[in-house]
Design a protein around this motif. Sequence first.
Motif, PDB file in Angstrom:
ATOM      1  N   LEU A 105     -34.865  28.421 -31.623  1.00  0.00           N
ATOM      2  CA  LEU A 105     -36.198  27.811 -31.644  1.00  0.00           C
ATOM      3  C   LEU A 105     -36.264  26.651 -32.631  1.00  0.00           C
ATOM      4  O   LEU A 105     -36.876  25.608 -32.354  1.00  0.00           O
ATOM      5  N   ALA A 106     -35.643  26.808 -33.787  1.00  0.00           N
ATOM      6  CA  ALA A 106     -35.645  25.726 -34.772  1.00  0.00           C
ATOM      7  C   ALA A 106     -34.925  24.498 -34.241  1.00  0.00           C
ATOM      8  O   ALA A 106     -35.384  23.364 -34.437  1.00  0.00           O
ATOM      9  N   ALA A 107     -33.792  24.715 -33.569  1.00  0.00           N
ATOM     10  CA  ALA A 107     -33.071  23.584 -32.977  1.00  0.00           C
ATOM     11  C   ALA A 107     -33.916  22.910 -31.893  1.00  0.00           C
ATOM     12  O   ALA A 107     -33.916  21.681 -31.758  1.00  0.00           O
ATOM     13  N   LEU A 108     -34.654  23.717 -31.117  1.00  0.00           N
ATOM     14  CA  LEU A 108     -35.521  23.160 -30.073  1.00  0.00           C
ATOM     15  C   LEU A 108     -36.657  22.342 -30.676  1.00  0.00           C
ATOM     16  O   LEU A 108     -36.917  21.204 -30.268  1.00  0.00           O
ATOM     17  N   PHE A 120     -39.831  16.111 -27.821  1.00  0.00           N
ATOM     18  CA  PHE A 120     -40.162  16.373 -26.419  1.00  0.00           C
ATOM     19  C   PHE A 120     -41.676  16.414 -26.288  1.00  0.00           C
ATOM     20  O   PHE A 120     -42.392  16.678 -27.265  1.00  0.00           O
ATOM     21  N   PRO A 121     -42.204  16.159 -25.097  1.00  0.00           N
ATOM     22  CA  PRO A 121     -43.666  16.170 -24.911  1.00  0.00           C
ATOM     23  C   PRO A 121     -44.255  17.547 -25.206  1.00  0.00           C
ATOM     24  O   PRO A 121     -43.718  18.571 -24.768  1.00  0.00           O
ATOM     25  N   GLY A 122     -45.326  17.563 -25.968  1.00  0.00           N
ATOM     26  CA  GLY A 122     -45.982  18.820 -26.304  1.00  0.00           C
ATOM     27  C   GLY A 122     -45.364  19.560 -27.462  1.00  0.00           C
ATOM     28  O   GLY A 122     -45.670  20.740 -27.683  1.00  0.00           O
ATOM     29  N   ARG A 123     -44.490  18.877 -28.230  1.00  0.00           N
ATOM     30  CA  ARG A 123     -43.823  19.567 -29.346  1.00  0.00           C
ATOM     31  C   ARG A 123     -44.832  20.050 -30.387  1.00  0.00           C
ATOM     32  O   ARG A 123     -44.707  21.160 -30.908  1.00  0.00           O
ATOM     33  N   THR A 124     -45.837  19.242 -30.668  1.00  0.00           N
ATOM     34  CA  THR A 124     -46.832  19.631 -31.678  1.00  0.00           C
ATOM     35  C   THR A 124     -47.590  20.880 -31.250  1.00  0.00           C
ATOM     36  O   THR A 124     -47.825  21.795 -32.047  1.00  0.00           O
TER      37      THR A 124
END
Length: 312
Positions: free
Chosen positions: A111-114, A119-123
């Motif tokens: 998850l941390a690497a992701l 990417f769109p919607g990361r926030t």
Amino acid sequence: MSDTAAAPPGAASPTVPPAPSPRTRRRFTVGPLPWILPAIALIAVVVIWPVVTMVITSRERLGLDGFVRGSAGWKNFTRLFGETVFGHVMLWTVIWTVSVVGLTMLISLGLAALFNQRFPGRTVTRWALIAPWAASVLMTSIGFRWMLDRTSGVLNGWMVDLGLIHSPKDWLGDPATAWPWLIFVAVFVSLPFTTYTLLAGLQTIPDEVYEAARIDGASGRQSYLRITLPLLRPAFLVGLVINLINVFNSFPVIWGMNEGGVNYANATTTVFMYGLKSQSIGESAAMSVVNFVLVLLMVLVFLKVSRWNEES
């Protein structure tokens, strides 16, 4: 002839600094003590005093009303180690700690690497991950308990409707089906803190290091194994040791979902300690001493093995 040459006529005489006053000397002697004294007092009240009281209580004979009936010596510990479920509780505590911490660290790395990528919607997804952390652990556990309930739980209803099971199951009543759900919920509530700890560590790694590795022909896998993981070591060790302590001492998840199961089938040492208070406060205190010693030894062994104070 004098050792010090006389000052030429008209020159200002050298100034001699005044001797420090007794109050100033006292301040230099005390040093930073006034600043750390509140922290020392807090540790003494919150940590040291309860530990001392716990050890004293473990060697007393107390009634269920809490009044001391005399000294028990080591009898509380003898009765504790003689409990028929003591060995099972210790074994389940080891399985519980290793499983939850191992899965939490592994999933959090992914998850941390992701979340470190753009990417769109990361926030939005980052904020969504905080939800299990922001909610009360006990409230989350009770929510899963109702979801898994045999008569009114939504999981049984969905699975029966989909034809996956023929009749509702008592997921938390059977130890064999309860332990996967307990581990799942414990990992679920542990992921946010660990993921954000590792994410903070990833964001401290300079992009120039990866750029140099790409120029040298390193693949993505080689960069991750030889750059990311070694530089992530400090953050990884922090997340690991805090998870070890939290999971080992975890109480709300197990107690909130099935209270340790029938005859402590799914109880850890912390839940077992809480359950013992209804039959013997002294024995419960003895279990708390054993718990404290185990946590202390676990952390010391971990720090020794991990060489936490050495550079990568």
